[in-house]
Every structure is written in C-alpha cells, then in structure tokens.
Design a protein around this motif. Sequence first.
Motif, PDB file in Angstrom:
ATOM      1  N   PHE A  68       0.829  -1.206   0.000  1.00 41.89           N
ATOM      2  CA  PHE A  68       0.000   0.000   0.000  1.00 41.89           C
ATOM      3  C   PHE A  68       0.862   1.255   0.000  1.00 41.89           C
ATOM      4  O   PHE A  68       0.599   2.211  -0.729  1.00 41.89           O
ATOM      5  CB  PHE A  68      -0.935   0.009   1.213  1.00 41.89           C
ATOM      6  CG  PHE A  68      -2.196  -0.765   1.005  1.00 41.89           C
ATOM      7  CD1 PHE A  68      -3.241  -0.222   0.281  1.00 41.89           C
ATOM      8  CD2 PHE A  68      -2.339  -2.038   1.540  1.00 41.89           C
ATOM      9  CE1 PHE A  68      -4.416  -0.934   0.087  1.00 41.89           C
ATOM     10  CE2 PHE A  68      -3.505  -2.757   1.349  1.00 41.89           C
ATOM     11  CZ  PHE A  68      -4.551  -2.210   0.624  1.00 41.89           C
ATOM     12  N   TYR A  72       0.055   3.387  -3.335  1.00 42.03           N
ATOM     13  CA  TYR A  72      -1.140   4.205  -3.153  1.00 42.03           C
ATOM     14  C   TYR A  72      -0.819   5.474  -2.381  1.00 42.03           C
ATOM     15  O   TYR A  72       0.193   5.563  -1.680  1.00 42.03           O
ATOM     16  CB  TYR A  72      -2.229   3.388  -2.427  1.00 42.03           C
ATOM     17  CG  TYR A  72      -2.706   2.228  -3.266  1.00 42.03           C
ATOM     18  CD1 TYR A  72      -3.695   2.403  -4.220  1.00 42.03           C
ATOM     19  CD2 TYR A  72      -2.114   0.969  -3.133  1.00 42.03           C
ATOM     20  CE1 TYR A  72      -4.101   1.354  -5.030  1.00 42.03           C
ATOM     21  CE2 TYR A  72      -2.520  -0.091  -3.935  1.00 42.03           C
ATOM     22  CZ  TYR A  72      -3.518   0.106  -4.880  1.00 42.03           C
ATOM     23  OH  TYR A  72      -3.897  -0.921  -5.684  1.00 42.03           O
ATOM     24  N   LYS A  84      -3.764   6.608   7.007  1.00 41.74           N
ATOM     25  CA  LYS A  84      -4.876   6.219   6.140  1.00 41.74           C
ATOM     26  C   LYS A  84      -4.389   6.082   4.709  1.00 41.74           C
ATOM     27  O   LYS A  84      -3.710   6.966   4.181  1.00 41.74           O
ATOM     28  CB  LYS A  84      -5.986   7.269   6.211  1.00 41.74           C
ATOM     29  CG  LYS A  84      -7.209   6.935   5.373  1.00 41.74           C
ATOM     30  CD  LYS A  84      -8.264   8.040   5.523  1.00 41.74           C
ATOM     31  CE  LYS A  84      -9.499   7.740   4.685  1.00 41.74           C
ATOM     32  NZ  LYS A  84     -10.528   8.820   4.822  1.00 41.74           N
ATOM     33  N   LEU A  86      -5.309   5.984   0.812  1.00 36.86           N
ATOM     34  CA  LEU A  86      -6.352   6.580  -0.003  1.00 36.86           C
ATOM     35  C   LEU A  86      -6.585   5.778  -1.275  1.00 36.86           C
ATOM     36  O   LEU A  86      -5.638   5.299  -1.899  1.00 36.86           O
ATOM     37  CB  LEU A  86      -5.971   8.022  -0.367  1.00 36.86           C
ATOM     38  CG  LEU A  86      -5.609   8.928   0.824  1.00 36.86           C
ATOM     39  CD1 LEU A  86      -5.212  10.312   0.328  1.00 36.86           C
ATOM     40  CD2 LEU A  86      -6.772   9.024   1.809  1.00 36.86           C
ATOM     41  N   GLY A  87      -7.834   5.652  -1.672  1.00 39.20           N
ATOM     42  CA  GLY A  87      -8.158   4.914  -2.876  1.00 39.20           C
ATOM     43  C   GLY A  87      -8.455   3.461  -2.582  1.00 39.20           C
ATOM     44  O   GLY A  87      -8.425   3.008  -1.431  1.00 39.20           O
ATOM     45  N   HIS A  88      -8.747   2.730  -3.631  1.00 38.54           N
ATOM     46  CA  HIS A  88      -9.103   1.325  -3.507  1.00 38.54           C
ATOM     47  C   HIS A  88      -8.119   0.484  -4.321  1.00 38.54           C
ATOM     48  O   HIS A  88      -7.917   0.743  -5.508  1.00 38.54           O
ATOM     49  CB  HIS A  88     -10.534   1.082  -3.988  1.00 38.54           C
ATOM     50  CG  HIS A  88     -11.559   1.852  -3.216  1.00 38.54           C
ATOM     51  ND1 HIS A  88     -11.990   1.460  -1.966  1.00 38.54           N
ATOM     52  CD2 HIS A  88     -12.207   3.010  -3.505  1.00 38.54           C
ATOM     53  CE1 HIS A  88     -12.876   2.337  -1.523  1.00 38.54           C
ATOM     54  NE2 HIS A  88     -13.024   3.288  -2.435  1.00 38.54           N
ATOM     55  N   PRO A  89      -7.504  -0.515  -3.714  1.00 33.78           N
ATOM     56  CA  PRO A  89      -6.510  -1.317  -4.440  1.00 33.78           C
ATOM     57  C   PRO A  89      -7.150  -2.101  -5.572  1.00 33.78           C
ATOM     58  O   PRO A  89      -8.244  -2.640  -5.434  1.00 33.78           O
ATOM     59  CB  PRO A  89      -5.956  -2.258  -3.362  1.00 33.78           C
ATOM     60  CG  PRO A  89      -7.048  -2.325  -2.329  1.00 33.78           C
ATOM     61  CD  PRO A  89      -7.693  -0.978  -2.335  1.00 33.78           C
ATOM     62  N   SER A  90      -6.456  -2.128  -6.706  1.00 36.19           N
ATOM     63  CA  SER A  90      -6.956  -2.909  -7.847  1.00 36.19           C
ATOM     64  C   SER A  90      -6.650  -4.386  -7.671  1.00 36.19           C
ATOM     65  O   SER A  90      -7.309  -5.234  -8.276  1.00 36.19           O
ATOM     66  CB  SER A  90      -6.332  -2.394  -9.144  1.00 36.19           C
ATOM     67  OG  SER A  90      -4.913  -2.406  -9.053  1.00 36.19           O
ATOM     68  N   GLU A  91      -5.662  -4.703  -6.834  1.00 32.38           N
ATOM     69  CA  GLU A  91      -5.311  -6.103  -6.567  1.00 32.38           C
ATOM     70  C   GLU A  91      -5.973  -6.557  -5.271  1.00 32.38           C
ATOM     71  O   GLU A  91      -5.654  -6.041  -4.210  1.00 32.38           O
ATOM     72  CB  GLU A  91      -3.789  -6.285  -6.464  1.00 32.38           C
ATOM     73  CG  GLU A  91      -3.046  -6.090  -7.764  1.00 32.38           C
ATOM     74  CD  GLU A  91      -2.888  -4.629  -8.130  1.00 32.38           C
ATOM     75  OE1 GLU A  91      -3.132  -4.288  -9.308  1.00 32.38           O
ATOM     76  OE2 GLU A  91      -2.542  -3.827  -7.249  1.00 32.38           O
ATOM     77  N   ARG A  92      -6.860  -7.506  -5.378  1.00 29.21           N
ATOM     78  CA  ARG A  92      -7.560  -8.044  -4.195  1.00 29.21           C
ATOM     79  C   ARG A  92      -6.969  -9.412  -3.862  1.00 29.21           C
ATOM     80  O   ARG A  92      -7.669 -10.423  -3.833  1.00 29.21           O
ATOM     81  CB  ARG A  92      -9.055  -8.166  -4.491  1.00 29.21           C
ATOM     82  CG  ARG A  92      -9.707  -6.850  -4.860  1.00 29.21           C
ATOM     83  CD  ARG A  92     -10.079  -6.064  -3.620  1.00 29.21           C
ATOM     84  NE  ARG A  92     -10.677  -4.763  -3.937  1.00 29.21           N
ATOM     85  CZ  ARG A  92     -11.282  -4.000  -3.066  1.00 29.21           C
ATOM     86  NH1 ARG A  92     -11.372  -4.387  -1.807  1.00 29.21           N
ATOM     87  NH2 ARG A  92     -11.771  -2.829  -3.415  1.00 29.21           N
TER      88      ARG A  92
END
Length: 256
Positions: A68, A72, A84, A86-92
């Motif tokens: 992260f 990010y 914190k 920020l944003g949403h990871p594209s790799e889950r």
Amino acid sequence: MKVVILAGGFGTRLSEETDVRPKPLVEIGGKPILWHIMKMYEAAGLTDFIICCGYRGQMIKHYFVNYFMENYDIEVDLGANKLKFLGHPSERWKVTMVDTGADSMTGGRVKRVAHLLNNETFCLTYGDGVSDVDLAKVIAHHRENGRAATITAVPSPGRFGILELEGSAVANFREKPANEMGWINGGFFVLEPSVLDLVTSDATVWEREPLEALAKTGQLSAYRHTGFWRPMDTLRDKRDLEGMWASGKAPWKLWS
C-alpha cells in the motif's frame, strides 16, 4: 483454488540483477515479474497465492507488507496518530509468504507449504516466466482429464526437459536431452494434493522424480500451448520483455 509460486531460487543466470534481489522481484515495466505472474492468475479468477521464498525471501515479504505504501496515496495525521491509505486497491490478493529454505529444491519447497493447501487441487508455477496461456482452460483441461497432474507443454528447442505426448497424456518426461526438439515444461501446473506424496525431502527436484513417476504411471496430462511463452532466464530475456511491455503490446497482459 490456491496458486503456489516458486520464488526461492538463486537466479544465477541473471546475476546482473539477482546479486541484489531475488529474481521474482526483477522488474518489467516498473513492476516485479512476480506481480505480472500474479496478474495473469488474477485474470483467470485466482487471487489466493502462496509464495515459496528462499534466497533473499525477506525482500519479497517487505514488498507485500509495504504494498500500500509503495503503490497508493497516504494520509498521515500526526496529531491523531493515524495512517490512512487513499483509494481502492486494484489487486484483491491474499498473499501467504513462506520461508521454504535457502537450499531447498523445487519439490521440497512445494512440500513445505502442503499444510496450507487444505488437501485441495492447486496451481503451481515458477516466479520467473510469463505467457498468454489461458489458465482457466488449463484448469478445465485438468478437471476433464482426471489425472493427478497437468503440465502446460510449450514447443521449444531441446535445451529443456522433453515431454513425450500421447494425445493429452504425457507418456514420458526426460530432462535436458542434447540436440533434440520437442515439447517442454512451460510451468503452469494444476495438481492434486496426492502428488506431494512423491516428494521425499527438501532435496527432491519437482521436475525429476515426481514428474517422471507421474508420466510413467499415466497420471501426467499435458495442456498444449503454442502461443507466447517466455522465461526470464538471462539479461537478454529481461530486456526483450521490457521492450514488449514498453511497446504496449505485451502478450501476457491478459488483464485490463
């Protein structure tokens, strides 16, 4: 289905890079080749990874622990003592990293993570090669043929081990014959947990006794792939892959 990635070797043929980091962390287009391989599996719907670490394995652990922070934006509130992302990871992804020993062979490394496989069918690959193979089709092939193991076979000169094929079955597996053309081990295996019974110690080389035994007993199936396949064995391989990625036409980029 879990994906086991062999990432513990010394990578001596790429010593220009691997003197300072493990080969799976050598970058193509600013991302480790390990990341590219995992994205290939993600494109096929597989996101649960077990990485077999060895040589400089702590660097692979650091890469994912700091994923992260490296990829990010971050908000740090010093007064509130809060961090914190920020944003949403594209790799889950779920990534389990296991120290499988500095000197373990490929079979020994897989055996060391057997307790994490829940006695279920799993995928296995190497941490240094990319392809445009349809991994979902490899898995479907494995299920349809009902054998203990499936190997992705790719055509190549005989500097690698040769697979002798009879239909979709592997009749024999011979390691590195001289001056011979044929189908070779392209990695991207699908395996039943029973194959781990063929690994007797850390010194077991997966490509030797286990694969040879599976072939002799008719339990090794081959999925033939004639498209793009490239291991990153040398600096020239790395440069070729870099060029493909830079062109925007990397064949292994199966994700959007």
